[in-house]
Design an enzyme around this catalytic site. Structure first.
Site, PDB file in Angstrom:
ATOM      1  CG  ASP A  43      51.125  43.634  35.528  1.00 45.38           C
ATOM      2  OD1 ASP A  43      50.281  42.998  36.194  1.00 45.38           O
ATOM      3  OD2 ASP A  43      51.569  44.731  35.876  1.00 45.38           O
ATOM      4  CD  GLN A  49      55.115  54.342  43.166  1.00 45.14           C
ATOM      5  OE1 GLN A  49      54.824  55.518  43.344  1.00 45.14           O
ATOM      6  NE2 GLN A  49      56.359  53.930  43.075  1.00 45.14           N
ATOM      7  CG  HIS A  69      56.967  49.593  37.756  1.00 47.63           C
ATOM      8  ND1 HIS A  69      56.939  50.013  39.075  1.00 47.63           N
ATOM      9  CD2 HIS A  69      55.711  49.206  37.459  1.00 47.63           C
ATOM     10  CE1 HIS A  69      55.713  49.879  39.545  1.00 47.63           C
ATOM     11  NE2 HIS A  69      54.944  49.392  38.577  1.00 47.63           N
ATOM     12  CG  HIS A 125      52.299  49.470  34.245  1.00 44.37           C
ATOM     13  ND1 HIS A 125      51.877  48.283  34.796  1.00 44.37           N
ATOM     14  CD2 HIS A 125      52.659  50.261  35.285  1.00 44.37           C
ATOM     15  CE1 HIS A 125      51.971  48.358  36.116  1.00 44.37           C
ATOM     16  NE2 HIS A 125      52.451  49.549  36.437  1.00 44.37           N
TER      17      HIS A 125
END
Length: 85
Positions: free
Chosen positions: A2, A65, A71, A73
Site C-alpha cells: 500500500d 472504498q 482488493h 488489505h
C-alpha cells in the site's frame, strides 16, 4: 504494498478480473475468492505475520472504498485494536 501503509505489513491483494467490490461477487466467483484468500495467507507467511494479521476490504464510499475494484488489505506487524477506525 500500500502507498499509505497503516501497519508494517500492508499489502494489497488484487484480482485481475474487474469486480467493483466484495458486494458484487456472485456464486460464479467462488474460485476467485478462494484464490484471494490463499494469496492473503501467502503474503502473511512471506512477511512473517502469519498467526496475527488482519484482512480488510472496504465496500462503498461510506466504508472508505476509494478504488472501484475489489482488493484485500493484508495488515500485520503490530497490535490491532477493535473496533477498527
Amino acid at each position: 504494498r500500500d502507498v499509505n501503509p497503516q501497519a508494517p505489513t500492508h499489502v494489497l491483494v488484487i484480482p485481475k478480473e474487474h469486480i467493483p467490490s466484495l458486494e458484487a461477487l456472485g456464486d460464479q466467483h467462488g474460485d476467485l475468492l478462494a484464490s484471494l484468500v490463499a494469496a492473503a495467507n501467502e503474503v502473511a507467511r512471506e512477511d512473517g505475520v502469519a498467526g496475527g494479521f488482519r484482512v480488510v476490504t472496504n465496500i462503498g464510499r461510506a466504508a472508505g472504498q476509494s478504488v472501484d475494484h475489489l482488493h484485500l488489505h493484508v495488515l500485520g506487524g503490530r497490535s490491532m485494536s477493535w473496533p477498527p477506525g
